[in-house]
Write a protein that holds these residues in place. Structure first.
Motif, PDB file in Angstrom:
ATOM      1  N   TYR A  55       0.850  -1.190   0.000  1.00 43.50           N
ATOM      2  CA  TYR A  55       0.000   0.000   0.000  1.00 43.50           C
ATOM      3  C   TYR A  55       0.887   1.240   0.000  1.00 43.50           C
ATOM      4  O   TYR A  55       1.921   1.284   0.686  1.00 43.50           O
ATOM      5  CB  TYR A  55      -0.903   0.035   1.233  1.00 43.50           C
ATOM      6  CG  TYR A  55      -1.981  -1.013   1.268  1.00 43.50           C
ATOM      7  CD1 TYR A  55      -3.240  -0.761   0.732  1.00 43.50           C
ATOM      8  CD2 TYR A  55      -1.757  -2.250   1.865  1.00 43.50           C
ATOM      9  CE1 TYR A  55      -4.251  -1.721   0.786  1.00 43.50           C
ATOM     10  CE2 TYR A  55      -2.758  -3.219   1.923  1.00 43.50           C
ATOM     11  CZ  TYR A  55      -3.997  -2.943   1.377  1.00 43.50           C
ATOM     12  OH  TYR A  55      -4.987  -3.891   1.424  1.00 43.50           O
ATOM     13  N   ASP A 314      -8.912  -4.913   2.546  1.00 40.92           N
ATOM     14  CA  ASP A 314      -9.314  -5.907   1.549  1.00 40.92           C
ATOM     15  C   ASP A 314     -10.818  -5.772   1.326  1.00 40.92           C
ATOM     16  O   ASP A 314     -11.602  -6.651   1.700  1.00 40.92           O
ATOM     17  CB  ASP A 314      -8.940  -7.304   2.027  1.00 40.92           C
ATOM     18  CG  ASP A 314      -9.244  -8.373   0.979  1.00 40.92           C
ATOM     19  OD1 ASP A 314      -9.557  -7.999  -0.176  1.00 40.92           O
ATOM     20  OD2 ASP A 314      -9.174  -9.567   1.307  1.00 40.92           O
ATOM     21  N   ARG A 316     -13.886  -3.119  -1.110  1.00 35.29           N
ATOM     22  CA  ARG A 316     -14.178  -1.986  -1.992  1.00 35.29           C
ATOM     23  C   ARG A 316     -15.626  -1.593  -1.758  1.00 35.29           C
ATOM     24  O   ARG A 316     -16.458  -2.427  -1.414  1.00 35.29           O
ATOM     25  CB  ARG A 316     -13.924  -2.346  -3.459  1.00 35.29           C
ATOM     26  CG  ARG A 316     -12.518  -2.850  -3.719  1.00 35.29           C
ATOM     27  CD  ARG A 316     -12.277  -3.173  -5.177  1.00 35.29           C
ATOM     28  NE  ARG A 316     -11.587  -2.076  -5.843  1.00 35.29           N
ATOM     29  CZ  ARG A 316     -11.068  -2.177  -7.063  1.00 35.29           C
ATOM     30  NH1 ARG A 316     -11.206  -3.292  -7.758  1.00 35.29           N
ATOM     31  NH2 ARG A 316     -10.438  -1.158  -7.602  1.00 35.29           N
ATOM     32  N   ARG A 366      -7.764  -4.283  -3.530  1.00 33.71           N
ATOM     33  CA  ARG A 366      -7.793  -3.651  -2.215  1.00 33.71           C
ATOM     34  C   ARG A 366      -8.064  -2.151  -2.349  1.00 33.71           C
ATOM     35  O   ARG A 366      -8.033  -1.584  -3.424  1.00 33.71           O
ATOM     36  CB  ARG A 366      -6.459  -3.833  -1.495  1.00 33.71           C
ATOM     37  CG  ARG A 366      -6.386  -5.049  -0.585  1.00 33.71           C
ATOM     38  CD  ARG A 366      -6.294  -6.342  -1.301  1.00 33.71           C
ATOM     39  NE  ARG A 366      -5.932  -7.435  -0.387  1.00 33.71           N
ATOM     40  CZ  ARG A 366      -5.879  -8.696  -0.744  1.00 33.71           C
ATOM     41  NH1 ARG A 366      -6.181  -9.054  -1.986  1.00 33.71           N
ATOM     42  NH2 ARG A 366      -5.532  -9.627   0.143  1.00 33.71           N
ATOM     43  N   SER A 367      -8.279  -1.508  -1.192  1.00 29.37           N
ATOM     44  CA  SER A 367      -8.521  -0.075  -1.134  1.00 29.37           C
ATOM     45  C   SER A 367      -7.575   0.570  -0.130  1.00 29.37           C
ATOM     46  O   SER A 367      -7.318   0.015   0.941  1.00 29.37           O
ATOM     47  CB  SER A 367      -9.959   0.234  -0.712  1.00 29.37           C
ATOM     48  OG  SER A 367     -10.891  -0.277  -1.642  1.00 29.37           O
ATOM     49  N   ALA A 410     -11.766  -5.646   7.512  1.00 33.42           N
ATOM     50  CA  ALA A 410     -11.027  -5.756   6.254  1.00 33.42           C
ATOM     51  C   ALA A 410      -9.658  -5.090   6.301  1.00 33.42           C
ATOM     52  O   ALA A 410      -8.856  -5.249   5.383  1.00 33.42           O
ATOM     53  CB  ALA A 410     -11.848  -5.129   5.115  1.00 33.42           C
ATOM     54  N   GLU A 412      -5.985  -4.427   6.666  1.00 33.44           N
ATOM     55  CA  GLU A 412      -4.771  -5.251   6.671  1.00 33.44           C
ATOM     56  C   GLU A 412      -3.572  -4.496   7.245  1.00 33.44           C
ATOM     57  O   GLU A 412      -2.706  -5.095   7.889  1.00 33.44           O
ATOM     58  CB  GLU A 412      -4.456  -5.720   5.255  1.00 33.44           C
ATOM     59  CG  GLU A 412      -5.542  -6.611   4.649  1.00 33.44           C
ATOM     60  CD  GLU A 412      -5.219  -7.034   3.228  1.00 33.44           C
ATOM     61  OE1 GLU A 412      -5.526  -8.203   2.880  1.00 33.44           O
ATOM     62  OE2 GLU A 412      -4.664  -6.222   2.464  1.00 33.44           O
TER      63      GLU A 412
END
Length: 487
Positions: A55, A314, A316, A366-367, A410, A412
């Protein structure tokens, strides 16, 4: 305009933030030898980068307006903006979510935006929005050349024809009642005035002059650089190096050596002494004053701070845009809390999801999410070691009920910065927003950028102030103190 006296062949720039790099490019383009000293391992200053397990997070500003100023800095060394950055316009600029379940897309097209307003607020406010957009555009046009993009030596510098026009336009009234004179729906009023909070003042405190801020993002438009906001300082630094600027990273400046009011050299923690004909200091105000051995300006009013939660998830969410505004219910009560320096009981949130525009900022599917909540600076006694984790959990819970379903589970990777964290980075009063834009700290009343014979300040603590465009302009104004016009 007062300028640096004496020779200016070699200029040392302290700090590779946006202001320092903007100045460096202009100085190099004017034929000066330039050395940039940056304490970090990369350029950017406040516009930093954090990489965690695939990220990429921007650790500073997330909203980019007036990208032409980046192009202007690059043009000083005959470089083209498109060769260094890919900019994507954001449509919408923001998506505003209200506590009654309604939402409004803020679009940088007056006709389309008026249609959005008509659908949500009615025809009268659609017409009012059009008139406000015209008003804000006129306000910005009057301010830009005479008050924002200009070195001001004293309050007398304000005595121009434009000042009379600004007075006639109501520029010295308060922003909130001016907005209210155009539109009646409280949701729309918030959308057209919340930006003043990032200048350190509530819409009720801010002068109507600051209608220029909603003009820049809500009317002129917002864009995003592919690779994240940190791509901007990387581009500026890359162009500077290409054109002969020496940029030294991991070089912490400890003092600016002064003789009889004139800077003669800059010293680093490694024991280096770099002789200089002039010095540009792109540092937070207290750090700049310390480097120069100056007494801090008394009674400075610092802006509120913020909690910044960066999260890689993880998940959207289809209903969110790149920039999202989540307004709380108790708007007036929270504005009173801001003015009193209290922790807000119902904060409004800015949530940026840059992977909506640039998916490469996170692993596939992922976001990346940046959550900003205004909070008091460290002048208010809050034990952030205790409050911080609880505040983080409250932010996640709030967003999970605002459309970010499953966000908490979600996540991470994450990184939380509180006012205590900003203070540890050296920001005055633990705020990344520097000195508040109250009247006595605006324009010629803001800390001057020319100190002594040959030291110039750049960055958000000096004129013209906070925000990416203003900081880029501060670099131009700093360079012009040394070499004259770089236009």
């Amino acid at each position: 305009m007062r300028t640096v006296t004496g020779p200016t062949d070699h200029v040392v720039v302290v700090g590779a933030g946006l202001g320092g790099l903007s100045a460096a490019l202009r100085l190099a383009g004017a034929g000066r030898r330039v050395t940039v000293l940056e304490r970090a391992a990369q350029p950017g200053g406040r516009a930093g980068l954090l990489e965690l397990d695939g990220y990429r997070f921007d650790t500073g500003p997330t909203v980019l307006t007036m990208p032409s100023l980046i192009g202007d800095a690059l043009a000083c060394v005959d470089e083209e903006l498109d060769d260094w950055l890919e900019l994507r316009p954001l449509d919408p600029a923001y998506r505003a979510f209200f506590p009654d379940g309604s939402r409004l897309d803020v679009i940088a097209d007056v006709d389309r935006m008026a249609d959005q307003v008509r659908a949500l607020c009615g025809a009268k406010d659609a017409d009012g929005y059009r008139r406000f957009a015209s008003y804000a555009e006129r306000m910005f046009a009057l301010e830009r050349n005479d008050f924002i993009d200009r070195n001001l030596d004293s309050p007398l510098s304000l005595l121009t024809v434009s000042l009379a026009r600004l007075v006639a336009l109501g520029g010295f009234r308060r922003l909130a009642p001016v907005v209210a004179s155009y539109v009646s729906d409280p949701r729309l009023r918030r959308v057209l005035s919340f930006q003043s909070l990032y200048a350190g003042v509530t819409p009720e405190q801010a002068l109507a002059l600051y209608a220029s801020i909603p003009y820049l993002d809500s009317v002129a438009g917002v864009c995003f650089p592919v690779g994240g906001m940190h791509a901007v300082p990387r581009a500026l630094a890359g162009a500077a190096v290409k054109h002969g600027v020496e940029v030294r990273y991991d070089a912490t400046v400890t003092t600016v050596e002064m003789r009889a009011g004139r800077a003669v050299a800059v010293h680093t923690s490694d024991g280096d002494r770099i002789a200089a004909d002039a010095v540009v200091v792109n540092a937070d105000l207290p750090a700049a004053w310390e480097l120069l051995g100056k007494t801090p300006r008394p009674r400075m009013k610092w802006s509120p701070s913020c909690v910044l939660l960066l999260a890689g998830a993880d998940a959207r969410w289809g209903q969110v845009a790149h920039h999202n505004l989540h307004f709380g219910r108790a708007w007036r009560a929270t504005m009173r809390e801001v003015r009193r320096g209290e922790l807000m009981t119902d904060p409004s949130l800015l949530v940026s999801v840059p992977t909506a525009t640039d998916p490469a900022l996170a692993p596939a599917g992922r976001s990346s999410v940046a959550i900003v909540a205004l909070v008091p600076n460290v002048d208010t006694p809050v034990d952030w070691n205790v409050v911080g984790p609880r505040f983080r959990d409250e932010l996640i819970a709030r967003l999970e009920t605002s459309g970010y379903t499953g966000l908490g589970g979600a996540i991470e990777v994450e990184h939380l910065t509180t006012p205590a964290g900003w203070a540890a980075q050296g920001f005055a009063a633990g705020t990344p927003f520097s000195a508040a834009h109250v009247f006595r700290q605006t324009g010629p009343f803001r800390p001057r950028n020319l100190i002594g014979d040959n030291v110039v300040l750049a960055g958000c603590g000096t004129h013209p102030g906070i925000g990416v465009p203003m900081v880029l302009l501060s670099g131009r104004l700093a360079a012009e103190r040394i070499v004259g016009s770089t236009r």
